[in-house]
Design an enzyme around this catalytic site. Structure first.
Site, short mmCIF file in Angstrom:
data_model
loop_
_atom_site.label_atom_id
_atom_site.label_comp_id
_atom_site.label_asym_id
_atom_site.label_seq_id
_atom_site.Cartn_x
_atom_site.Cartn_y
_atom_site.Cartn_z
N TYR A 1 0.80 -1.22 0.00
CA TYR A 1 0.00 0.00 0.00
C TYR A 1 0.84 1.28 0.00
CZ TYR A 1 -4.51 -2.34 0.54
OH TYR A 1 -5.64 -3.08 0.32
N LYS B 1 3.94 -15.60 3.84
CA LYS B 1 4.27 -16.38 2.64
C LYS B 1 5.79 -16.53 2.64
CE LYS B 1 2.87 -18.35 -1.20
NZ LYS B 1 1.92 -19.48 -1.27
N ASP C 1 -2.25 -18.60 1.80
CA ASP C 1 -3.19 -19.42 1.02
C ASP C 1 -3.80 -20.52 1.89
OD1 ASP C 1 -0.61 -20.44 1.11
OD2 ASP C 1 -0.56 -21.15 -0.96
N ASP D 1 -6.09 -7.20 3.93
CA ASP D 1 -7.23 -6.70 3.14
C ASP D 1 -7.99 -7.88 2.55
OD1 ASP D 1 -8.85 -4.87 1.63
OD2 ASP D 1 -7.68 -5.45 -0.13
N ASP E 1 -12.01 -9.80 3.86
CA ASP E 1 -13.25 -9.94 3.08
C ASP E 1 -13.74 -11.39 3.17
OD1 ASP E 1 -13.24 -7.26 2.32
OD2 ASP E 1 -13.76 -7.71 0.24
#
Ligand code: IPM
Ligand code: MG
Length: 348
Positions: free
Chosen positions: A137, A188, A222, A246, A250
């Site tokens: 970001y 990750k 993941d 982010d 969701d």
């Protein structure tokens, strides 16, 4: 009497409708619990931008710094190009006010359906601590040789030690206060070997030296998505980067009943700058003004704001009213009917 000064940015679309209800709830509990709320409304958003050309000026930002907290509805208008308001308002506030934590509870309330078969309120109750001032970001990067076959686009995941350590420390402090005392780093490490080398090292260092009583776990992002659906009961507190946070919030929101139920706090835990509370959903212009918006994400946001302001009794009352409102379900209820139910359930 304690006074809390709140800058209100209702924004666009359904923002003003849900914020109005949030403010009524605040007023109600303030009267009852003996504190004072002073609000000032600011017009920022798509409409204000189209009318005046101002997205959020530096002068306005200075004004906002005088408040204890900011209460934001939603910004976004179909007539404004994507990115202008997001960057110019939301991200500008998060970055300039150093709101380095984005706190996003994923909690299924009783009476709400989750799309996950066989899971309920006992299985879906965790908190995502999303780093909120860095990573992808920051916008570090650029385009070169635009429009040619040799075009290059770079957008870097940027983190420094300070950003990582303060975020991880906050997440440990939060995990330490919860019964399960478990913190999962979501990363990750197998591919993003530089950035997550830093995150993992800081996670283990701070965990070992400062929070020996908190269990540490690690998930690749993941795999974390898979478990958020398959076994959400694994999670207590999760800490992760801005971009991963982010995305996974969701997913988390859908498991807690949708965007109409997801609340967030953009926090500067040092309280040097005002923190900002906003429902996770957007301005939803397609349903604005039709009595269709679910105001509960905003009311949960108000509860988070009260907790942050130290008004714990008021926060508990709002939370109880939310649970009571949801018993029996809210399906087929419009904004005003849900509002009425909330007020029936707030004790007088
Ligand atoms: C969120 C939103 C924002 C983000 C957008 C609107 C810039 O998706 O708050 O989750 O990416 O942080
Ligand atoms: Mg988002």
């Amino acid at each position: 009497m304690t006074l809390h000064r709140i800058a209100v940015i209702p924004g666009d679309g359904i923002g003003p409708e849900v914020v109005e209800i949030g403010l009524e709830v605040l007023d109600h509990v303030a009267n009852k619990h003996g504190f004072k709320i002073e609000t000032e409304t600011f017009p920022f958003g798509g409409e204000h931008y189209l009318k005046t050309g101002e997205v959020l000026s530096d002068e306005s930002l200075v004004k906002l710094k005088n408040f204890d907290v900011i209460f934001l509805g939603a910004v976004g208008s179909p007539d404004v190009r994507a990115g202008i308001l997001e960057q110019g308002i939301l991200l500008k506030l998060r970055f300039q006010l150093d709101q380095y934590i984005n706190l996003r509870p994923v909690k299924l309330y009783p009476g709400i359906d989750t799309p996950i078969k066989g899971k309920g309120i006992d299985e879906i109750d965790y908190v995502v601590v999303r780093e909120n001032t860095g990573g992808l970001y920051t916008g570090v990067g650029g385009l070169s040789m635009k429009g040619t076959e040799d075009e290059v686009a770079v957008q870097s995941m940027v983190y420094n030690y300070k950003q990582v350590s303060r975020c991880i420390r906050y997440a440990f402090e939060l995990a330490e206060k919860r019964p399960r005392k478990t913190l999962a780093l979501i990363g990750k490490t197998n591919v993003l070997t530089h950035v997550f080398d830093l995150w993992e090292r800081v996670f283990n260092d701070i965990g070992t030296s400062e929070f020996p009583g908190v269990s540490r776990e690690y998930y690749h992002v993941d795999a974390a998505c898979m478990y958020m659906v398959k076994e959400p009961e694994r999670f207590d507190v999760m800490v992760t980067t801005n971009m991963f946070g982010d995305i996974i919030t969701d997913l988390g929101a859908i498991t807690q009943g949708g965007m109409g139920m997801a609340a967030s706090g953009n926090l500067d835990p040092s309280k040097t700058n005002p923190s900002m509370f906003e429902p996770v959903h957007g301005s939803a212009p397609d349903i604005a003004g039709q009595n269709k918006a679910n105001p509960l994400a905003t009311v949960i946001t108000v509860k988070m704001m009260l907790d942050f302001l130290g008004e714990f009794d008021a926060a508990v009352e709002v939370d109880n009213a939310i649970s009571a409102t949801l018993t029996g379900g809210i399906e087929n209820l419009g904004t005003s009917e849900i509002r009425a139910k909330i007020f029936q359930n707030l004790s007088s």
